[in-house]
Write a protein that holds these residues in place. Sequence first.
Motif, mmCIF file in Angstrom:
data_model
loop_
_atom_site.group_PDB
_atom_site.id
_atom_site.type_symbol
_atom_site.label_atom_id
_atom_site.label_comp_id
_atom_site.label_asym_id
_atom_site.label_seq_id
_atom_site.Cartn_x
_atom_site.Cartn_y
_atom_site.Cartn_z
ATOM 1 N N ILE A 209 0.870 -1.182 0.000
ATOM 2 C CA ILE A 209 0.000 0.000 0.000
ATOM 3 C C ILE A 209 0.903 1.227 0.000
ATOM 4 O O ILE A 209 1.697 1.424 0.926
ATOM 5 C CB ILE A 209 -0.937 0.056 1.219
ATOM 6 C CG1 ILE A 209 -1.908 -1.118 1.227
ATOM 7 C CG2 ILE A 209 -1.726 1.378 1.203
ATOM 8 C CD1 ILE A 209 -2.844 -1.114 2.418
ATOM 9 N N ILE A 210 0.785 2.050 -1.041
ATOM 10 C CA ILE A 210 1.510 3.314 -1.127
ATOM 11 C C ILE A 210 0.543 4.440 -0.786
ATOM 12 O O ILE A 210 -0.569 4.511 -1.308
ATOM 13 C CB ILE A 210 2.091 3.542 -2.533
ATOM 14 C CG1 ILE A 210 3.111 2.448 -2.870
ATOM 15 C CG2 ILE A 210 2.736 4.923 -2.642
ATOM 16 C CD1 ILE A 210 3.632 2.521 -4.293
ATOM 17 N N VAL A 211 0.980 5.325 0.099
ATOM 18 C CA VAL A 211 0.175 6.463 0.509
ATOM 19 C C VAL A 211 0.886 7.734 0.061
ATOM 20 O O VAL A 211 2.053 7.946 0.396
ATOM 21 C CB VAL A 211 -0.009 6.482 2.046
ATOM 22 C CG1 VAL A 211 -0.829 7.673 2.475
ATOM 23 C CG2 VAL A 211 -0.663 5.185 2.509
ATOM 24 N N ASP A 212 0.195 8.571 -0.704
ATOM 25 C CA ASP A 212 0.838 9.796 -1.182
ATOM 26 C C ASP A 212 -0.146 10.961 -1.129
ATOM 27 O O ASP A 212 -1.282 10.855 -1.597
ATOM 28 C CB ASP A 212 1.342 9.615 -2.621
ATOM 29 C CG ASP A 212 2.292 10.729 -3.021
ATOM 30 O OD1 ASP A 212 3.522 10.515 -2.931
ATOM 31 O OD2 ASP A 212 1.822 11.818 -3.392
ATOM 32 N N GLY A 213 0.314 12.060 -0.546
ATOM 33 C CA GLY A 213 -0.546 13.225 -0.344
ATOM 34 C C GLY A 213 -0.643 14.160 -1.533
ATOM 35 O O GLY A 213 -1.080 15.309 -1.359
ATOM 36 N N ALA A 214 -0.255 13.711 -2.729
ATOM 37 C CA ALA A 214 -0.388 14.560 -3.918
ATOM 38 C C ALA A 214 -1.837 15.030 -4.032
ATOM 39 O O ALA A 214 -2.751 14.214 -4.069
ATOM 40 C CB ALA A 214 0.021 13.782 -5.161
ATOM 41 N N HIS A 215 -2.038 16.356 -4.091
ATOM 42 C CA HIS A 215 -3.405 16.873 -4.022
ATOM 43 C C HIS A 215 -3.683 17.969 -5.054
ATOM 44 O O HIS A 215 -4.586 18.780 -4.886
ATOM 45 C CB HIS A 215 -3.688 17.394 -2.612
ATOM 46 C CG HIS A 215 -2.678 18.390 -2.119
ATOM 47 N ND1 HIS A 215 -1.491 17.993 -1.572
ATOM 48 C CD2 HIS A 215 -2.675 19.738 -2.110
ATOM 49 C CE1 HIS A 215 -0.794 19.070 -1.232
ATOM 50 N NE2 HIS A 215 -1.499 20.135 -1.550
ATOM 51 N N ASN A 216 -2.894 17.989 -6.131
ATOM 52 C CA ASN A 216 -3.186 18.875 -7.250
ATOM 53 C C ASN A 216 -2.627 18.233 -8.520
ATOM 54 O O ASN A 216 -1.978 17.181 -8.464
ATOM 55 C CB ASN A 216 -2.614 20.281 -7.027
ATOM 56 C CG ASN A 216 -1.144 20.274 -6.656
ATOM 57 O OD1 ASN A 216 -0.358 19.527 -7.224
ATOM 58 N ND2 ASN A 216 -0.771 21.092 -5.689
ATOM 59 N N LYS A 217 -2.888 18.865 -9.652
ATOM 60 C CA LYS A 217 -2.511 18.279 -10.929
ATOM 61 C C LYS A 217 -1.014 17.990 -11.014
ATOM 62 O O LYS A 217 -0.590 16.903 -11.418
ATOM 63 C CB LYS A 217 -2.930 19.210 -12.067
ATOM 64 C CG LYS A 217 -2.564 18.700 -13.449
ATOM 65 C CD LYS A 217 -2.927 19.711 -14.519
ATOM 66 C CE LYS A 217 -2.443 19.244 -15.894
ATOM 67 N NZ LYS A 217 -2.738 20.263 -16.941
ATOM 68 N N GLU A 218 -0.202 18.976 -10.632
ATOM 69 C CA GLU A 218 1.245 18.813 -10.724
ATOM 70 C C GLU A 218 1.740 17.706 -9.796
ATOM 71 O O GLU A 218 2.643 16.933 -10.145
ATOM 72 C CB GLU A 218 1.952 20.126 -10.397
ATOM 73 C CG GLU A 218 1.766 21.219 -11.432
ATOM 74 C CD GLU A 218 0.445 21.970 -11.306
ATOM 75 O OE1 GLU A 218 0.153 22.817 -12.155
ATOM 76 O OE2 GLU A 218 -0.311 21.704 -10.338
ATOM 77 N N GLY A 219 1.153 17.622 -8.602
ATOM 78 C CA GLY A 219 1.546 16.586 -7.660
ATOM 79 C C GLY A 219 1.212 15.192 -8.164
ATOM 80 O O GLY A 219 2.017 14.261 -8.046
ATOM 81 N N ALA B 69 -7.624 12.022 -14.782
ATOM 82 C CA ALA B 69 -7.155 11.700 -16.132
ATOM 83 C C ALA B 69 -5.686 11.266 -16.096
ATOM 84 O O ALA B 69 -5.279 10.357 -16.835
ATOM 85 C CB ALA B 69 -7.329 12.907 -17.043
ATOM 86 N N LEU B 70 -4.901 11.889 -15.237
ATOM 87 C CA LEU B 70 -3.502 11.509 -15.091
ATOM 88 C C LEU B 70 -3.374 10.131 -14.443
ATOM 89 O O LEU B 70 -2.595 9.287 -14.885
ATOM 90 C CB LEU B 70 -2.765 12.553 -14.249
ATOM 91 C CG LEU B 70 -2.541 13.910 -14.917
ATOM 92 C CD1 LEU B 70 -2.087 14.938 -13.887
ATOM 93 C CD2 LEU B 70 -1.507 13.790 -16.032
ATOM 94 N N ASP C 95 -3.613 2.837 -15.931
ATOM 95 C CA ASP C 95 -4.435 1.710 -16.381
ATOM 96 C C ASP C 95 -4.757 0.753 -15.234
ATOM 97 O O ASP C 95 -4.609 -0.477 -15.359
ATOM 98 C CB ASP C 95 -3.736 0.969 -17.527
ATOM 99 C CG ASP C 95 -4.695 0.071 -18.305
ATOM 100 O OD1 ASP C 95 -5.906 0.361 -18.283
ATOM 101 O OD2 ASP C 95 -4.246 -0.918 -18.887
ATOM 102 N N CYS C 96 -5.189 1.326 -14.117
ATOM 103 C CA CYS C 96 -5.577 0.551 -12.937
ATOM 104 C C CYS C 96 -7.020 0.901 -12.571
ATOM 105 O O CYS C 96 -7.488 2.000 -12.875
ATOM 106 C CB CYS C 96 -4.687 0.889 -11.745
ATOM 107 S SG CYS C 96 -2.946 0.555 -11.974
#
Length: 392
Positions: free
Chosen positions: A287-297, A327-328, A333-334
């Motif tokens: 399980i990978i947890v990542d706080g990316a919260h915008n398009k660039e992230g 979309a990103l 493909d998951c």
Amino acid sequence: MDYEATIKYIETKKGLNHDIHQYRQWLSEAMPQHTQLPKIQVGGTNGKGSTVAWMNQLLSYQGVKTGVFTSPHLVSHRERICINEKMISQEDWLRIYRQYETFFEKENLTMFEIDLWMAIAYFLEQNVAIALIEVGLGGRLDATTALDYNLVMITNVGLEHCAILGDTIEQISYEKAGIFKPGYVALTTETKPNAKKVMEQVAGYMGTLLGFVEIPYKETDDHQVLFEWENHTYVLHPPKYQIYNISLALEGLNYLGYTLDPDCVQSVIDHFHWAGRFTIARKDPLIIVDGAHNKEGIEALVASLGHFDGHIYFSVLKDKKAKEMLALLAKLDCPITLVSMDTSRLYDLKTLPYPLINEKQLMVELRKTKDRALVCGSLYFVGDFYKAFTNK
């Protein structure tokens, strides 16, 4: 009120901060010695927390006593105020809060202003060698900009908080560059020409010496990143987007005169951690947890993953570009499942063409599944998940 009740109370104190000149005046009256505390200010859209973490871990490894102010927190509100990598204790937090409680109430300070005030008080009390201060929102009007700094840094500029900061890269660059002051040195890893132009214009007007940081690197076949700095070659493991953050951290510390031992640098790289940012919450199944919260992230996250064979769980706040972020993620493909959070700030997830569950259902699914999983889209979502999953 006890500690828990006090935390809940100040977390209701949201809204616009006071004028930074007024805030500085209050701070100078209560703690005039704050001007003598060496400080670095780090702003930007993505990576500012990671850049602070890099500097903190590089300095801590070499025995430098740091004060660290970051936001938001992942699990505990006290994460916002740390000495090196140890957050302030409940006892110290409550003691300092009570010391200034009457003032906080009289002037109706916001939660962020209270957090920053308490951080400065604690860092002075603990006699730190240097304080690392992360900008909260924007820069020009942020409470952190009321302070003096030995160096200011901007990681990058992206479209975020558009209702407050503006809806173009140029407008947001202007707000971020609002941390520039006469006689200051500023460093950035921003590469977009339109953002750089605005920063140069602001720096010229303000009399700030602006430097653009770039450390050349190359990616190996096994997805490691090799880069050279100060005549030494270092190996950075995935995620590769951290190359920009460590570059900024290294150049900033170098400018301030810190001599970093190469073995120390590589050791910090090998053991670098920043909770909620490409964090492994479980190894088997992964399980990978990542706080990316915008398009660039999200774009940086997808690039770092390269290929991911698993299930994506995504949640997002309503001021974000959810469709572009999804979309990103779809490029991996998951299967993607949306997760609702208990907050009025949540995006209307029912308008998006993906299955929807709530946070409790997510926990049930992840505890029984044998598939890999990625949890992302909002730092608040990641924090809720991390707290529940690890029982912290």
